[in-house]
Design an enzyme around this catalytic site. Structure first.
Site, short mmCIF file in Angstrom:
data_model
loop_
_atom_site.label_atom_id
_atom_site.label_comp_id
_atom_site.label_asym_id
_atom_site.label_seq_id
_atom_site.Cartn_x
_atom_site.Cartn_y
_atom_site.Cartn_z
N ASP A 38 0.99 -1.09 0.04
CA ASP A 38 0.01 -0.03 0.11
C ASP A 38 0.89 1.17 -0.03
OD1 ASP A 38 -2.44 1.64 0.53
OD2 ASP A 38 -1.99 1.73 2.46
N SER A 39 0.20 2.47 -0.12
CA SER A 39 1.31 3.48 0.02
C SER A 39 1.50 3.90 1.27
CB SER A 39 0.28 4.79 -0.51
OG SER A 39 -0.91 4.72 0.30
N CYS B 28 -4.43 -1.55 -1.72
CA CYS B 28 -4.70 -0.03 -1.92
C CYS B 28 -5.56 0.17 -3.34
CB CYS B 28 -3.31 0.51 -2.19
SG CYS B 28 -3.39 2.28 -2.83
N GLU C 206 -3.16 8.50 8.59
CA GLU C 206 -1.65 8.46 8.56
C GLU C 206 -1.03 9.53 9.77
OE1 GLU C 206 0.91 6.74 6.78
OE2 GLU C 206 -0.88 5.99 5.74
N CYS D 43 -11.24 2.53 0.19
CA CYS D 43 -9.74 2.84 0.41
C CYS D 43 -9.41 2.10 1.70
CB CYS D 43 -9.88 4.35 0.75
SG CYS D 43 -8.09 4.92 1.63
N HIS E 3 -7.24 2.62 3.90
CA HIS E 3 -7.36 3.51 5.35
C HIS E 3 -8.63 3.61 5.99
CE1 HIS E 3 -3.46 4.45 3.56
NE2 HIS E 3 -3.13 5.12 4.66
N1 DGL Z 1 -4.67 3.17 0.71
C1 DGL Z 1 -4.85 4.23 -0.22
C2 DGL Z 1 -6.13 3.43 -0.79
O1 DGL Z 1 -6.86 2.35 -0.66
C3 DGL Z 1 -5.24 5.44 0.19
C4 DGL Z 1 -4.05 6.21 0.63
C5 DGL Z 1 -3.37 6.74 -0.59
O2 DGL Z 1 -3.89 8.02 -0.85
O3 DGL Z 1 -2.48 6.45 -0.82
O4 DGL Z 1 -6.70 4.11 -1.77
#
Ligand code: DGL
Length: 275
Positions: A10-11, A73, A151, A183, A185
């Site tokens: 993931d990011s 992600c 975050e 998402c 997150h």
């Molecule tokens: N985890 C990312 C997603 O599912 C969101 C975070 C990001 O913007 O990289 O899209």
């Protein structure tokens, strides 16, 4: 090969919601997780750039010998899924299709909401995924600042509640009965989101659905790791500073996030800000 780890990325820390679900679903599997914290968040970036970063991380996972890739992600899934399936010999699981399938089962009214980053919502990946279902009306809303809060370790309190009210009000006006947390997150904000949308709206968490898809894919490929090989071992890698990742990771995933390593390839890797 069955003993090899599952590569997950993931990011940032959001993909750890998928790791948690995979630990629960498949306790014998080893995991190699990469959080691309140096280049994340992906959500505000152009899709082509997200694609380049995601391919770079996946090439690294393949070089490390993973038996499967999980794109944990939504933004990266929207940007790169098809390319990834063509590029690698190992199975690639993403987070959008499993959530869409679950949402279709859950809805009664056919009014479904989806929330995600700008990259995900603007890509129309969810619109495409629901396109074949004639009885579904999809309402989408980008909620970019949710990632900032997660975050930053803030998942409760007046500020995030006010933001959730603001983001979700337009969807509630459409009488949705199902809301896809598009998402990885967002499951960390589930209490706040649930308190805004109320009991009448089913929240679809892509992490749980993705873990079920991972199990199915491993079973179909006869790739499930057996407990005879001893306990699984996990590795966590951050492209940015490992320490904040470790602290947040332990808070969100649990004590499994230990000794976070720094991603080794600094010089030849695309898009690192200090290049
Ligand atoms: N985890 C990312 C997603 O599912 C969101 C975070 C990001 O913007 O990289 O899209």
């Amino acid at each position: 090969m069955t003993d090899a780890p599952i590569g997950i990325f993931d990011s940032g820390v959001g993909g750890l919601t998928v790791v948690r679900a995979i630990f629960d679903e498949l306790p014998n599997e080893s995991v190699l997780y990469v959080g691309d914290t140096l280049r994340g968040p992906y959500g505000p970036r152009p899709l082509a750039q997200v694609r380049a970063f995601a391919l770079d991380v996946m090439d690294h996972l393949i070089a490390e010998g993973v038996k499967m890739i999980v794109i944990a992600c939504n933004s990266a899934s929207a940007a790169v899924l098809r390319d990834a399936r063509e590029r690698y010999d190992v199975p690639v699981v993403e987070v959008i299709q499993p959530a869409v399938r679950r949402a279709m089962q859950a809805t009664r009214s056919g009014h479904i909401g989806v929330i995600g980053t700008h990259a995900t919502i603007d890509s129309m990946a969810y619109d495409d995924a629901f396109a074949a279902a004639t009885n579904i009306t999809l309402y989408s809303k980008a909620c970019p600042r949710f990632v900032e809060f997660v975050e930053g370790g803030v998942v409760a309190g007046a500020d995030i509640e006010a933001l959730a009210q603001e983001y979700l009000a337009p969807l509630m006006e459409k009488d949705i009965d199902t809301l896809v947390l598009g998402c990885t997150h967002y499951p960390l904000l589930v209490d706040v989101i649930a308190s805004v949308v109320g009991d009448g709206v089913c929240l679809v968490n892509s992490a749980d659905e993705t873990a079920k898809q991972v199990r199915k894919t491993l079973e179909e490929g006869a790739m499930v790791r057996s407990s005879d090989g001893g306990p699984p071992s996990h590795r966590f890698v951050a492209t940015g500073d490992p320490k904040p990742f470790e602290i947040l990771g332990q808070r969100f995933l649990g004590p499994e996030v230990i000794a976070v390593e720094r991603h080794p390839r600094r010089a030849d890797t695309v898009g690192f800000p200090d290049e």
